[in-house]
Design an enzyme around this catalytic site. Structure first.
Site, PDB file in Angstrom:
ATOM      1  N   ASP A  98       0.849  -1.188   0.000  1.00 40.38           N
ATOM      2  CA  ASP A  98       0.000   0.000   0.000  1.00 40.38           C
ATOM      3  C   ASP A  98       0.885   1.238   0.000  1.00 40.38           C
ATOM      4  O   ASP A  98       1.888   1.286   0.716  1.00 40.38           O
ATOM      5  CB  ASP A  98      -0.859   0.002   1.268  1.00 40.38           C
ATOM      6  N   ASP A 203      -3.556   4.303  -2.393  1.00 38.58           N
ATOM      7  CA  ASP A 203      -4.685   4.686  -1.556  1.00 38.58           C
ATOM      8  C   ASP A 203      -5.251   6.037  -1.985  1.00 38.58           C
ATOM      9  O   ASP A 203      -4.503   6.969  -2.303  1.00 38.58           O
ATOM     10  CB  ASP A 203      -4.212   4.749  -0.098  1.00 38.58           C
ATOM     11  N   GLU A 265      -7.035   2.861  -5.750  1.00 39.83           N
ATOM     12  CA  GLU A 265      -8.243   2.805  -4.915  1.00 39.83           C
ATOM     13  C   GLU A 265      -8.696   4.226  -4.642  1.00 39.83           C
ATOM     14  O   GLU A 265      -7.939   5.029  -4.111  1.00 39.83           O
ATOM     15  CB  GLU A 265      -7.949   2.089  -3.593  1.00 39.83           C
ATOM     16  N   ASP A 331     -11.601  -2.000   4.656  1.00 39.18           N
ATOM     17  CA  ASP A 331     -12.435  -0.806   4.768  1.00 39.18           C
ATOM     18  C   ASP A 331     -13.923  -1.119   4.779  1.00 39.18           C
ATOM     19  O   ASP A 331     -14.752  -0.208   4.785  1.00 39.18           O
ATOM     20  CB  ASP A 331     -12.149   0.160   3.616  1.00 39.18           C
TER      21      ASP A 331
END
Length: 559
Positions: A98, A203, A265, A331
């Site tokens: 990430d 992210d 994302e 999430d």
């Protein structure tokens, strides 16, 4: 056309903090990952994705990075991560990380320098604005965590200006308009790729570009969630003109020269605009997540919506796009609880949902624990929750007059903590996750739902996932076939084919608690089908003529 390695991959998401703790401090660690890699290899996955494991004060569980070049001591050391890379690669497993590039922690040295003075070399790494004439914030934006007083701006006494934070007060936004900041980020990304990392998940990538002039939002406030004049506007910093220039620049400077996988994302991505981010000619990203099947506030799915979304993305694939397939992650809540059932039919429901995801076009993602059917947890006290969204929304709702019990009843099912409870390895204390006190309470159903018990069961969900993953490698129609739905007016039965030049597969799933009778269209009924996967077993449902609750089967055309 030959597929990229990531198109043939099955990605397993590791939320390290909740995966496996080897030192008894209640927090999962990298040595724990190395210890469990053989199990993941046995599952059949060939890529793992780590949520942020960089050094961080953990205001938002690692999405607030204080050092982009180091591992957080709670998880281990950089040498431990190198051991993960070495071990995973020796098993044929890729590793993606990430990357949080919209904001950092306020403890990052970049921000520490930035706030010292207006002429500091790092000042423009972040977004600073002077107060309005009355001394108030530059605009009326709310932060997404409802942190502090709710504003997206925090006043800093040292220089008399406000900095932007779309999320927590301690998570200032980075300034992508500033070239030195971009080069700093590019250097850091290349450093990880040179270390051996195989790609990145980016992210909230759609929020890197901010609107010029930072105007007030004029959207109608949300009565329960907005407060004190600060308004949360989901469109204000999402998919703005200029975002593609940023991503293309990142590709040219970093991603293009490496054989790496990049998946973005971010809010605002749909089948309509996805080609703007992931078409090969754009030179931006490899793929994107979307929230059309799963999201933090999405608590139902159903046959009709599943068909509709998959048809849209299948059409997008005709434009040379490659989607992702997932139903839950860190999430969201646990998908078997939201989109299936965590009661009597938990096991067949978990298998049915997995069948749908792993037989539709794109790269499937498995979130840790779904391969054993882990479920939601409802805590009775807000003190037991860790999720910033849950806590912020709870206090806003209570302040607006909602009772604490009612607020928890509303927020509990969609809390991110549902997915973040520790992995349930066995029925020993703390589910075998730790010998200490876990950072987040273990789901009390761990004595019933755990890996050890599942693998001993003749109805093992883990074993079913193994078959699904193996099918992806053995059946060309799953990777290369087109997607066609049938009986699209049926409220519960999902019927589709995956067809390529070498093979045709038929997938039938009963989405719900009811038994259903299926009459196939003549174009399918007058063919010979051999069952290759079933979540119940026994006589094939096509022969029985009746589909049991949450039943799913896959057939191959044998003519």
């Amino acid at each position: 056309m030959q597929k990229k390695w990531w198109q043939e991959a099955v990605v397993y998401q590791i939320y390290c903090k909740s995966f496996n703790d080897t030192d008894g401090d209640g927090i999962g660690d990298l040595q724990g990952v190395v210890e469990k890699l053989p199990i993941l290899k046995e599952l059949g996955i060939n890529c793992i994705w780590f949520n942020p494991i960089y050094k961080s004060p953990q205001v938002d569980n690692g999405y607030d990075i204080s050092d982009y070049y180091d591992i957080d001591p709670a998880y281990g050391t950089l040498e431990d991560f190198k051991k993960v890379l070495e071990t995973a690669h020796s098993m044929g497993i890729k590793v993606i990380m990430d990357q949080v590039l919209n904001h950092s922690s306020d403890e990052c040295v970049w921000f520490q320098e930035s706030r010292k003075s207006k002429d500091n070399p790092y000042r423009n790494y972040y977004i600073w604005q002077p107060p309005k004439a009355d001394g108030s914030e530059p605009n009326n934006w709310a932060n997404r965590f409802r942190d502090g007083n709710g504003s997206a701006w925090q006043f800093d006494e040292a220089t008399g200006e406000y900095y932007l934070h779309q999320y927590a007060v301690k998570m200032p936004d980075l300034n992508w308009e500033y070239e030195p900041l971009r080069q700093e980020i590019y250097k850091m990304l290349r450093w990880w790729l040179d270390l051996g990392v195989d790609g990145f998940r980016l992210d909230v990538f759609t929020r890197l570009k901010k609107p010029a002039g930072f105007p007030d939002t004029t959207v109608t406030p949300d009565v329960l969630l907005d407060r004190d004049g600060y308004i949360l506007d989901n469109s204000m910093c999402t998919c703005l003109e200029g975002i593609h220039e940023i991503l293309h620049d990142m590709y040219i400077n970093v991603f293009g020269p490496y054989d790496c996988y990049t998946v973005g994302e971010g809010a605002g991505v749909t089948d309509v605009n996805a080609h703007e981010y992931i078409s090969a000619g754009r030179q931006e990203l490899s793929s994107v997540y979307h929230f059309m099947l799963s999201g933090r506030r999405m608590l139902t799915l159903g046959a009709e919506r599943f068909r509709s979304v998959q048809k849209k993305w299948a059409a997008a694939m005709d434009r040379d796009l490659w989607p992702t397939q997932y139903l839950s992650n860190h999430d969201s809540a646990r998908h078997v609880s939201c989109y299936g059932t965590d009661g009597k039919y938990r096991v067949p429901a978990a298998k049915m949902l997995a069948t749908l995801i792993h037989t539709c076009p794109g790269t499937p993602y498995i979130y840790q624990g779904e391969e054993i059917g882990m479920v939601n947890v409802q805590f009775d006290d807000i003190a037991d929750y860790n999720c910033c969204y849950t806590i912020g929304d709870y206090h806003n709702m209570v302040k607006s007059g909602v009772s604490p019990a009612e607020a928890l009843k509303v927020l509990g099912p969609k809390s991110r903590d549902n997915a973040r409870t520790p992995y349930q390895w066995d029925d020993s204390e703390n589910a075998g996750f730790t010998t200490g006190k876990p950072w987040l309470k273990v789901n009390p159903r761990y004595t019933e739902i755990n890996l050890e018990a599942d693998r001993k069961s003749p109805d093992s969900i883990f074993a079913f996932y193994q078959k699904l993953i193996a099918m992806r490698q053995e059946n060309p129609a799953i990777l290369d076939g087109d997607l066609q739905f049938y009986l699209e007016d049926h409220p519960e039965l999902v019927v589709y084919t995956r067809r390529c030049a070498r093979q045709t597969l038929l997938v039938i799933a009963n989405y719900g608690h009811n038994k259903n009778v299926l009459t196939l269209p003549a174009s399918l009924a007058n063919r010979k089908w051999q069952r290759i996967l079933a979540n119940y077993g026994g006589v094939p449902a096509l022969e029985r003529g009746q589909w049991l609750p949450w039943e799913a089967e896959v057939y191959e055309l044998t003519e």
